[in-house]
Design an enzyme around this catalytic site. Sequence first.
Site, short mmCIF file in Angstrom:
data_model
loop_
_atom_site.label_atom_id
_atom_site.label_comp_id
_atom_site.label_asym_id
_atom_site.label_seq_id
_atom_site.Cartn_x
_atom_site.Cartn_y
_atom_site.Cartn_z
N ASP A 126 30.91 39.29 40.11
CA ASP A 126 31.67 40.39 40.54
C ASP A 126 32.79 40.53 39.66
O ASP A 126 33.11 39.54 38.57
CB ASP A 126 32.15 40.40 41.89
CG ASP A 126 33.19 39.44 42.22
OD1 ASP A 126 33.33 38.33 41.25
OD2 ASP A 126 33.93 39.34 43.08
N PRO A 127 33.59 41.65 39.57
CA PRO A 127 34.61 41.97 38.70
C PRO A 127 35.64 40.85 38.65
O PRO A 127 35.99 40.30 39.69
CB PRO A 127 35.07 43.52 38.79
CG PRO A 127 34.06 43.77 39.63
CD PRO A 127 33.37 42.80 40.40
#
Length: 217
Positions: A62-63
Site C-alpha cells: 500500500d502507499p
Amino acid sequence: MAHSIWHEKIKSFLPEHYYGRINHFLDEAYASGLVYPQRENVFKALQVTPLEETKVLILGQDPYHGPKQAQGLSFSVPEEISAPPSLINILKELADDIGPRDHHDLSTWASQGVLLLNACLTVPAGQANGHAGLIWEPFTDAVIKVLNEKDSPVVFILWGAYARKKKAFITNPKHHIIESPHPSPLSSYRGFFGSKPFSRTNAILEKEGMTGVDWLK
C-alpha cells in the site's frame, strides 16, 4: 481514471458497477480525512505505464502513509522527499546489482514499461494498511489477471509474502516471476539483499528479444 485500454480489460474481471463502488469509496475517504496519495494520483501507475508497454510489474502493498511521500507509484517518492527505509534498501540492492542511482523518484522506470503497482491504492494518513481489505484488492488482482493474459512476456517482481501470494494469478507460461523477501529493514537481510532482481529482469527481457530497463536512469 486509468488508461483506457487498462480500463476496458480490468472491467472484464470485476463485478458489474465495481468502478462505481470505487468512486463512492474515494468520495467518502477523501471527504472524511487525510488520505494518500492525492486523489489525482490514485491511478497514476495505470496512467503512466500503458498496458501495451508493460513488461515488468513491481508489486507493493500500500502507499506510504507519511506526508508528501506517496505519489501513486509503488516504492517511489518525489525527489525532494527523503527515501523511506524500503526504498533505501531497494537502491542499495540496485547499486550492488547494477550500479548506483542518485535519485529515488522511480517515475523513469514507469515510463520504460515497469508498472509500479500497489495492491491497495490508498491509505489513511499515518495508518499503514488502513484501507486494506475494503475495496482495492479485487481491482488490483484484476490488473495482474490482465497482465497474465498478455501474449508478450512480463516479468513479475514479487517482494515479500504478501506479493508472493499473487503468484496464483500468474498462470501463463510466457511470463516470468522473480521473488524474494521484502526490502523492508525487517526482512531485507533474509534474502532480498543479493537477489539481483534488476540484472535478472534485464537478462530475461533480453533473452526474450525485448529491451532491458535502464534502472539507473
